[in-house]
Scaffold this motif. Structure first.
Motif: not given
Length: 192
Positions: A86-102
């Motif tokens: 999760i950390q590596e993909i977030e670092a490469r894309t600059g995007r993450v959804l969290e909690g209720g955003q999923i």
């Protein structure tokens, strides 16, 4: 000429779906076992090993379409433990959804979801800044685009590789889909 993003995503989806069809229901769960466990008798794999295999197959399929969208490092970085993927993909894309955003209405095809589900002493085997101890991959059936969650699960029946409709999985997992407990990243964001 740039390849059509839809074709690239379709290539990734087909590659991942082939693995899902081949192994789902035929492979058990064993913590700490990665892709080499598929050659064991009986075959076994853990959640991050399975997601790594799916993601790398999808990334390689995109690159095989004629233009390298993923570097060797990008592909290599998904061969890790759940929190780190999760950390590596977030670092490469600059995007993450969290909690209720999923939620199904905002999740792109082929998103990867990490969950904080505890785990006891084994969960101390790697640094886990978010405490992620389980990871799943959303896949799409190529014939109709229906979305499913593919996971290797050791805590719920049936154990091993299983495939659940996305809506069912979201409902079953709702207690974990909270801020500070779940994160979703899109390894294929750069080609959308």
């Amino acid at each position: 000429m740039e390849p059509d993003p839809v074709c690239l995503l379709d290539a990734a989806g087909v590659a991942m779906w082939k693995l899902v069809e081949r192994y789902t229901g035929n492979v058990g769960y064993r913590g700490g076992v990665k892709a080499e466990g598929l050659e064991a008798d009986p075959p076994v794999i853990d959640c991050s090993g399975w997601v790594s295999l799916l993601l790398s197959a999808g990334m390689k399929a995109v690159n095989d379409c004629g233009q390298e969208k993923f570097t060797t490092n990008d592909v290599g970085n998904v061969f890790s433990w759940s929190d780190r993927i999760i950390q590596e993909i977030e670092a490469r894309t600059g995007r993450v959804l969290e909690g209720g955003q999923i939620a199904p209405e905002v999740l792109p095809r082929f998103v990867t979801v990490g969950l904080q589900q505890g785990g006891g002493d084994w969960a101390k085997n790697h640094p886990r800044p978010r405490g992620i101890t389980h990871i799943v991959q959303i896949v799409g059936r190529p014939t109709d685009g229906a979305l499913f969650v593919s996971e290797s699960q050791g805590w719920a029946a049936p154990t091993g590789l299983r495939l659940l409709p996305l809506a069912d999985w979201l409902e079953m997992t709702s207690e974990y889909l909270k801020t500070g407990k779940s994160w979703a990243v899109d390894a294929f964001a750069a080609i959308r």
